[in-house]
Structures are given as structure tokens and as C-alpha cells.
Design an enzyme around this catalytic site. Structure first.
Site, PDB file in Angstrom:
ATOM      1  CB  THR A   8      -3.353   4.907  -2.801  1.00 19.13           C
ATOM      2  OG1 THR A   8      -3.106   3.489  -2.809  1.00 19.13           O
ATOM      3  CG2 THR A   8      -3.492   5.404  -4.236  1.00 19.13           C
ATOM      4  CB  ALA A  10       1.153   7.973   1.249  1.00 20.58           C
ATOM      5  CE1 TYR A 193      -6.596  -6.977   3.108  1.00 19.28           C
ATOM      6  CE2 TYR A 193      -5.797  -9.229   3.330  1.00 19.28           C
ATOM      7  CZ  TYR A 193      -5.542  -7.883   3.195  1.00 19.28           C
ATOM      8  OH  TYR A 193      -4.240  -7.430   3.139  1.00 19.28           O
TER       9      TYR A 193
END
EC number: 1.1.1.270
Length: 330
Positions: A8, A10, A193
Site C-alpha cells: 500500500t 506504493a 500520528y
């Protein structure tokens, strides 16, 4: 038979560098690029095939911040493949980051300056928002969308006779102090995050506990501080260029400054060659670069316990039930 690798995120940064490095390791791979932007993905596919014509490279559209997209991508993948050997869960966001200038200058003159630069501890806050699915965007993108992807792809990765590997892009910035089981989406905090990366670490441990006997193994890595779209969101490329002489000096004392996406993938490529059964599920694998530019792998014991990991996993299962019911009604 070709090994199949799903990645993912990419089309740029760490994900793109990983694609290039994996094909240098094995140009007979089947790489499946899981990306939001299909025009970018197709351009990357064409470039990879031009340099590695014996490889097989395909694309699938997925936006891990949108559960309908995740379900659709999973359906397509189950139609295409009988198994996936590796899933690199790499896509992630750090939206609207704010640099705490006061903390930065205070840290510059403290004994914790190396730690501060290595982990960005106390330096960054972000503004989160709610997605169309009613979830916190950072949590859904970095954690939950990938969790649903794994759950949907269980038939392709659970084969006890031939293990599959999940490899998560985590961070040295994953801190226990920013995570709470009572607010695991971090809706009340300012460091989503960091919270999401700690949640990733917990989830990896729980997945090992629940899936190892079924042939699925999970690991977490940190690519270090590499200059990508994510880090350019913190400060501009020009500011990074101004800081570069100081960073190159600090790198003699702090190995986290990998600086390039290629260097940042060191731990991800290393895990590609390991037998997953031999790996410690409580260890994070870190890409590191010396002051002279040599890449190597180092490790860090994660600051977590398995009971908390299991409780978090159960909360994700509960949330999964809720969102599936909600989606069925729409």
C-alpha cells in the site's frame, strides 16, 4: 511459482523505493501496487516493468481512509490471487503538521537533543478530521483501513503450511504516552500520528498472538527520517536543505536520519529475507544509517504489553462489527 507482494502507498516515497529494491532482490516477483491515485500507479508500473521486464507488476485502487474502497479492493484481490506472500502496510498520513518552534529551540540546548531529533518527541502536532466513515482520519488511514484490509484478505494469507508476512511501516515516534485505549482514535489529542503508530505496534503484537498458528506473521519497522512527501509536509524542501549540514553532522550520533527513501527501506527489505517464525513479535526493526552513509538494521524492544495489545485488538473487532452494519444500511 512467483511470490506475490502487495504494497500500500506504493506510488511514492518509501513505498516506491521499496518496489524498486524488492525487484533488485528478486526480479521474478509479482508486485501488486495498492494506491489511491491510479494514474500515478500506472506510471510507476510502467517504469518498474521497463527496468525489470521479467517481473509481473499489477495495480489495484485502494484508499485506506475509505472503507468502501477497502472492501472493493479486497474483493478484486481475492478474485485475482489465491495467496499473498507479503503485505507491506505502508500507506499513511500526517495531516497539517505543526512544528513546535519553542520546543525545538529548547531541545537544541538540552541533553536530549539527539533523542529529540531521532524521534521528533514533543516537536509535532497535527490537525485531524472526521472521514466519510465517521472515523478519525489518521486512525482510519494508518491503522483501521489496513486492519479491515487484512481481515478481508485472511483467505489469502492464512496458510499454516506456507507462512505469509505482514510488514507495517511504524515509527520511532510511536509513544505510549500518546495512546489511550479509552480514546484509541485519538479524537481528544493533538498527536494522532504518534498515537496511530503506537496503535500499529499494538495491533502487530495482537495479530501474532491470534494468527501465528494459522500461518500469518506480523512485524513492524521504522524507516527513520527520510525525505518524502510526509516529511516535506512538516517543513519545506528548502528548509530541509538549509538544515542538511547540521543533520549530516548529527547523523554521526543519531542513526535515525536515513534521509533517502532508498535508505529508509533497509529494514523492510531485510524482513523480506527472514523466516517470520524466527522473528521476535515484541521487537521493532529500524532502518539506520551511519554518519558515513552506510545502511544497517538495528532493533528496539517495543514499550507495550500483550494484554493491552489484545484489548486493543478486541476493540477493533467491535468497531469492525459496527462499521459493517453501518455500511450494509447505506
Amino acid at each position: 511459482m512467483r511470490k506475490v507482494v502487495l504494497i500500500t502507498g506504493a506510488s511514492s516515497g518509501i513505498g516506491l523505493a521499496l518496489c524498486k529494491r524488492l525487484l533488485l532482490e528478486d526480479d521474478e516477483l509479482h508486485l501488486c501496487l495498492a494506491c489511491r491515485n491510479m494514474s500515478k500507479a500506472e506510471a510507476v508500473r510502467a517504469a518498474l516493468l521497463a527496468s525489470h521486464p521479467t517481473a509481473e507488476v499489477t495495480v489495484v485502487q485502494v484508499d485506506v481512509s475509505n472503507l468502501q474502497s477497502v472492501f472493493q479492493a479486497s474483493k478484486e484481490l481475492k478474485q485475482r490471487f489465491q495467496r499473498l506472500d507479503y503485505i507491506y502496510l505502508n500507506a499513511g498520513i500526517m495531516p497539517n503538521p505543526h512544528l513546535n518552534i519553542k520546543a525545538l529551540f529548547s531541545g537544541l540546548f538540552s541533553r536530549n537533543v539527539i533523542h529529540m531529533f531521532s524521534t521528533a518527541e514533543g516537536l509535532l502536532t497535527q490537525d485531524d478530521k472526521i472521514t466519510a466513515d465517521g472515523l478519525q482520519e489518521v486512525f482510519e488511514t494508518n491503522v483501521f483501513g489496513h486492519f479491515i484490509l487484512i481481515r478481508e484478505l485472511e483467505p489469502l494469507v492464512c496458510h499454516s503450511d506456507n507462512p505469509s508476512q505482514l510488514i507495517w511501516t511504524s515509527s520511532r515516534n510511536a509513544r505510549k504516552s500518546n495512546f489511550s485505549l479509552e480514546d484509541f482514535q485519538h479524537s481528544k489529542g493533538k498527536e494522532p500520528y504518534s498515537s496511530s503508530k503506537y496503535a500499529t505496534d499494538l495491533l502487530s503484537v495482537a495479530l501474532n498472538r491470534n494468527f501465528n498458528q494459522r500461518g500469518l506473521y506480523s512485524s513492524v519497522v521504522c524507516p527513520g527520517t527520510a525525505l518524502t512527501n510526509l516529511t516535506y509536509g512538516v517543513v519545506s524542501p528548502f528548509i530541509w536543505m538549509l538544515f542538511m549540514p547540521a543533520i549530516l553532522l548529527i547523523r554521526f550520533f543519531a542513526n535515525a536520519f536515513t534521509l533517502t527513501p532508498y535508505n529508509g527501506t533497509e529494514a523492510l527489505v531485510w524482513l523480506f529475507h527472514q523466516k517470520p517464525e524466527s522473528l521476535n513479535p515484541l521487537i521493532k526493526y529500524l532502518s539506520a544509517t551511519t554518519g558515513f552513509g552506510r545502511n544497517y538494521i538495528t532493533t528496539q524492544k517495543m514499550d507495550l504489553d500483550e494484554d493491552t495489545a489484545e484489548k486493543f485488538y478486541q476493540k477493533l473487532l467491535e468497531l469492525e462489527k459496527h462499521v459493517r452494519v453501518t455500511i450494509q444500511k447505506t
